[in-house]
Design an enzyme around this catalytic site. Structure first.
Site, PDB file in Angstrom:
ATOM      1  CG  HIS A 162       2.074  -0.152   4.530  1.00 18.45           C
ATOM      2  ND1 HIS A 162       1.808  -1.125   5.376  1.00 18.45           N
ATOM      3  CD2 HIS A 162       1.014   0.529   4.275  1.00 18.45           C
ATOM      4  CE1 HIS A 162       0.426  -0.945   5.628  1.00 18.45           C
ATOM      5  NE2 HIS A 162       0.013   0.008   5.164  1.00 18.45           N
ATOM      6  CG  ASP A 190      -2.015  -0.916   1.218  1.00 18.79           C
ATOM      7  OD1 ASP A 190      -2.197  -1.875   0.502  1.00 18.79           O
ATOM      8  OD2 ASP A 190      -2.990  -1.103   1.983  1.00 18.79           O
TER       9      ASP A 190
HETATM   10 ZN    ZN Z   1      -2.855   3.380   2.838  1.00 19.83          ZN
END
Ligand code: ZN
Length: 244
Positions: free
Chosen positions: A208, A60
């Site tokens: 992430h 992400d």
């Molecule tokens: Zn996010």
């Protein structure tokens, strides 16, 4: 120097938004009265039922000018295909990285345009932000994302209905596989061990590539990917997992 400071500031802002969004999202995730119904209807996906040793790694908040290309390359070198949930704003700034991710065999999902907390927006503003990201990603890649991961996991009935009507799946993640890799100070070894200790077929693992701690996430992959292969797992994109 100014550019560097701007980028640094943007990174901190992004992850700050994420942290706020996540804590809020978690509350709503647990509390939303229709979550289970949407999961049963296969509109919100947090895990896929399969006996095959398949998992999805999802990344992400990118594309990040440094981390995303490295992560994409490491995955490719281990014959792994992932799903990157990108923000439209960052995709617009780094179109060549978006294209590299596609060329390396990965999938791209919509993670909003601005990564704003959707609970602060009315339905019209949410849709505008969502469609803006969709348009940016489509223009760069040539195809429209079929997966949407709302910032912080925020859900609303209107958003879910809209996604249903457009044939978009809401991409959640397997809760017990959230290593909080975005937190500064979380080490790569910890992230890899966390995932390996909990791995089961059909999981959607949240990571992430767009945060200041993403060099540790990158490091985690060099340990995680060979070990997943050694125990018989294949890493596939979310769309592939959903077809299994
Ligand atoms: Zn996010």
């Amino acid at each position: 120097m100014l550019i560097f400071l701007k980028k640094k500031f943007f990174n901190i802002m992004m992850c700050g938004f994420f942290v706020c969004g996540l804590s809020l999202g978690t509350v709503q995730l647990a509390a939303h009265p229709r979550l289970e119904e949407w999961q049963r209807q296969n509109v919100v996906i947090s895990q896929v039922k399969t006996d095959r040793k398949l998992v999805s790694l999802t990344f992400d908040d990118g594309p990040h000018p440094i981390h995303t290309a490295k992560i994409s390359e490491i995955l490719k070198n281990h014959d792994a295909r992932a799903t990157f949930f990108m923000t439209g704003q960052r995709a617009e700034k780094n179109p060549e990285i978006v294209q590299k991710v596609i060329a390396d065999g990965h999938e791209i999902g919509n993670h909003s345009y601005s990564h704003v907390n959707y609970s602060h927006l009315d339905t019209e503003a949410q849709l505008y932000d969502f469609h803006k990201a969709d348009k940016v990603i489509t223009e760069i890649t040539g195809y429209a994302p079929v997966l949407f991961r709302p910032p912080g996991g925020y859900l609303s009935t209107s958003m879910v209905e809209q996604c249903k009507s457009e044939g978009i799946k809401i991409a959640y993640w397997t809760y017990k596989q959230d290593s909080k890799d975005w937190r500064n100070g979380v080490k790569g070894d910890y992230i890899a061990d966390f995932i390996l200790q909990r791995v089961e077929p059909g999981q959607i693992i949240i990571l992430h590539d767009g945060c200041s701690n993403s060099d540790e996430t990158t490091l985690a992959l060099t340990k995680l990917l060979p070990r997943l292969t050694a125990i018989g797992y294949q890493v596939v994109s979310m769309s592939e997992l959903m077809k299994s």
